[in-house]
Design a protein around this motif. Structure first.
Motif, short mmCIF file in Angstrom:
data_model
loop_
_atom_site.label_atom_id
_atom_site.label_comp_id
_atom_site.label_asym_id
_atom_site.label_seq_id
_atom_site.Cartn_x
_atom_site.Cartn_y
_atom_site.Cartn_z
N ILE A 112 -38.73 36.68 -52.60
CA ILE A 112 -37.34 35.59 -52.96
C ILE A 112 -37.46 34.14 -52.43
O ILE A 112 -37.38 33.07 -53.12
N ILE A 113 -37.00 34.49 -51.20
CA ILE A 113 -37.06 33.41 -50.23
C ILE A 113 -37.96 32.88 -49.71
O ILE A 113 -38.08 31.45 -50.00
N SER A 114 -39.81 33.66 -49.73
CA SER A 114 -41.33 32.63 -49.46
C SER A 114 -40.61 31.88 -50.67
O SER A 114 -41.46 30.40 -50.41
N LYS A 115 -41.65 32.44 -52.25
CA LYS A 115 -41.13 31.65 -53.35
C LYS A 115 -39.86 29.86 -53.04
O LYS A 115 -40.21 29.38 -53.58
N ALA A 116 -38.90 30.57 -52.79
CA ALA A 116 -37.42 29.08 -53.01
C ALA A 116 -38.14 28.61 -51.91
O ALA A 116 -37.43 27.19 -52.31
N PHE A 117 -38.07 28.95 -50.54
CA PHE A 117 -38.07 27.74 -49.74
C PHE A 117 -39.34 27.75 -49.18
O PHE A 117 -39.97 27.56 -48.69
N GLU A 118 -40.43 27.93 -50.26
CA GLU A 118 -42.13 27.31 -49.82
C GLU A 118 -41.85 26.18 -49.15
O GLU A 118 -41.77 25.17 -49.86
N VAL A 144 -27.06 28.97 -46.70
CA VAL A 144 -26.11 30.55 -46.95
C VAL A 144 -26.11 31.62 -47.92
O VAL A 144 -25.24 32.53 -47.15
N PHE A 145 -26.39 31.13 -48.91
CA PHE A 145 -25.65 31.59 -50.04
C PHE A 145 -26.53 33.27 -50.09
O PHE A 145 -25.89 33.95 -50.49
N PHE A 146 -27.44 32.96 -49.59
CA PHE A 146 -28.64 34.15 -48.99
C PHE A 146 -28.99 35.15 -48.38
O PHE A 146 -28.06 36.52 -48.56
N SER A 147 -27.96 33.98 -47.53
CA SER A 147 -27.86 35.01 -46.01
C SER A 147 -26.43 35.94 -46.41
O SER A 147 -26.49 37.28 -46.36
N VAL A 148 -25.47 35.11 -47.28
CA VAL A 148 -23.99 36.16 -47.53
C VAL A 148 -24.37 37.31 -48.42
O VAL A 148 -23.50 38.62 -48.12
N LEU A 201 -17.05 35.11 -48.44
CA LEU A 201 -18.16 35.04 -46.90
C LEU A 201 -18.07 33.96 -46.89
O LEU A 201 -18.15 32.95 -45.49
N ALA A 202 -19.03 33.25 -48.18
CA ALA A 202 -19.77 32.27 -47.59
C ALA A 202 -18.85 30.78 -47.61
O ALA A 202 -19.50 30.04 -47.20
N VAL A 208 -29.35 37.72 -56.64
CA VAL A 208 -28.13 39.25 -56.21
C VAL A 208 -27.95 40.36 -57.97
O VAL A 208 -27.91 40.99 -58.18
N GLY A 209 -29.11 40.11 -58.74
CA GLY A 209 -29.49 40.62 -59.62
C GLY A 209 -29.78 42.00 -59.97
O GLY A 209 -29.79 42.78 -58.22
#
Length: 430
Positions: A395-401, A354-358, A335-336, A317-318
């Motif tokens: 960011i998603i790739s690293k966060a959800f590896e 959910v938070f990433f997607s919204v 929305l979340a 978000v930053g």
């Protein structure tokens, strides 16, 4: 859980405490406060910020802090809520008089207080005389003489209100002279009242939501401030989206945007810009975490909802990725909340998705249309991401590896994203 929450300055979680500084803007307000304390003259200061950048929250918190300053009397004025009236002068004067009794001024200077009230009425009478006649004549296409109507209304008002306001047919020149005299009388009365206390006081009058007003009322506000309230010891702070206000000026007067900018410069002595929230997003001081936690609490979401990888969400978000402003972040949390209410038992990974997607839905809707399939682009090797899509993907790739389904050189496939987005897409508006 709560879908709709009050604005930050109205919440019960102490968000409006004078020491609250989620967005790292206190230094900015303190510098301006020192400027106000050390200045001997009245002035008009503008603070420019885009819609959604948290202008109102900033101002309301600043007002709370200024209440501790004995030399300053802060007054908050929501121009949008007051544009139902046709007279900006009376709206501003009423706000001043409403707040002055709360200080020690009225108690110690009853005669000066009465003088201010009387002079306010005189200016109002002059405004009516100047405006009513010409307005009626214009609206009736000349069929009704406005000055004659004013006379008639004056006779009725005199009978009903015991002569409180009487309209008299006068030569226009005489009316203008009276108006000028009334204005000077008001300015002197207000100035004397501010100087009457043991320690001379200054009014800091915050005008918020100016860019959302009716165009004619917005013009009235800035013009009345210039002509009626240019008093030593009265400081006006116009909190606005400057670009939008310039459009209002351009529309009202039929001029170019450049001319509109020059026009506003005649009324504003000092221009400033509200610091962006990148200070909060990047400095690592905990401001963003504190703000996000306040949103979780306000919505009734467990504080550990981001425990899977909160730091990754802050990065998303930053400023380094989506660069969301406070209003966008709060829309994403609303929305979340709706999406989480549709889920029975979301695990940590699901809640995080959910938070990433919204956030992506709110801040990058074009990218979201591709993201919702679950096929997400990432950077190749050590190359630096050059688009929002790749930045989010990295960011998603690293966060959800280890949690997504497969990975190619520049693509990850995360099937759970599609299921989450199907729930998000239930809500067309939020």
């Amino acid at each position: 859980m709560k879908i709709v929450i009050p604005p930050i300055y109205e919440r019960d979680d102490d968000a409006l405490k004078k020491d609250s500084d989620f967005f790292k803007r206190k230094v900015f307000s303190e510098n301006l406060t020192r400027l106000f304390l050390n200045s001997d003259s009245g002035m008009v200061v503008s603070i420019d910020a885009k819609w959604g950048d948290g202008k109102t929250s900033f101002v309301r918190s600043w007002v709370e802090r200024l209440k501790e300053k004995e030399e300053l009397l802060p007054i908050y004025f929501d121009a949008y809520r007051n544009d139902f009236t046709s007279d900006a002068f009376l709206s501003i004067a009423a706000a001043i008089q409403k707040n002055l009794p709360e200080s020690k001024i009225k108690e110690k200077s009853a005669d000066l207080w009465k003088g201010l009230v009387d002079s306010t009425v005189r200016v109002a009478q002059s405004s009516i005389k100047l405006g009513v006649g010409s307005a009626v004549t214009a609206l009736s296409a000349g069929m009704v003489n406005g000055r004659d109507l004013v006379n008639g209304v004056g006779e009725i008002a005199g009978d009903v209100i015991s002569g409180a306001i009487a309209y008299e047919a006068e030569e226009r020149l005489q009316t203008h002279l009276e108006a000028e005299e009334s204005i000077e009388h008001y300015k002197k009365a207000l100035g004397r009242l501010l100087k009457s206390s043991e320690k001379e006081r200054k009014i800091v009058f915050f005008v918020d939501e100016l860019d959302r007003c009716r165009p004619d009322f917005a013009m009235q506000v800035i013009e009345k401030i210039k002509h009626l309230f240019s008093v030593d010891g009265v400081i006006f702070v116009l909190v606005m989206n400057k670009g939008q206000l310039e459009k209002t000026v351009a529309h009202a007067y039929g001029v170019s945007s450049k001319d509109a900018e020059v026009y506003l410069q005649k009324f504003i002595h000092i221009e400033t810009r509200l610091p962006g929230i990148n200070n909060m997003l990047r400095d690592g001081s905990g401001g963003l975490e504190e703000y996000i936690n306040s949103l979780l609490g306000a919505h009734g979401i467990p504080k550990d909802a981001l425990r899977f990888n909160a730091s990754a969400f802050y990065s998303l978000v930053g400023g380094e990725c989506l660069n969301m402003n406070p209003r966008a972040i709060e829309r994403a949390f609303s929305l979340a909340t709706m999406v989480l209410m549709t889920m029975d038992n979301a695990d940590a990974t699901g809640m995080m998705l959910v938070f990433f997607s919204v956030a992506i839905k709110v801040a990058a809707p074009d990218f979201y249309e591709r993201y919702r399939s679950g096929r997400i682009q990432v950077s190749i090797g050590n190359s630096q991401a050059d688009t929002v899509e790749k930045k989010c993907g990295d960011i998603i790739s690293k966060a959800f590896e280890g949690y997504f389904d497969q990975r190619a050189a520049n693509l990850i496939v995360f099937k759970e994203v599609a299921e989450i987005c199907s729930r998000i897409d239930m809500f067309a508006r939020f």
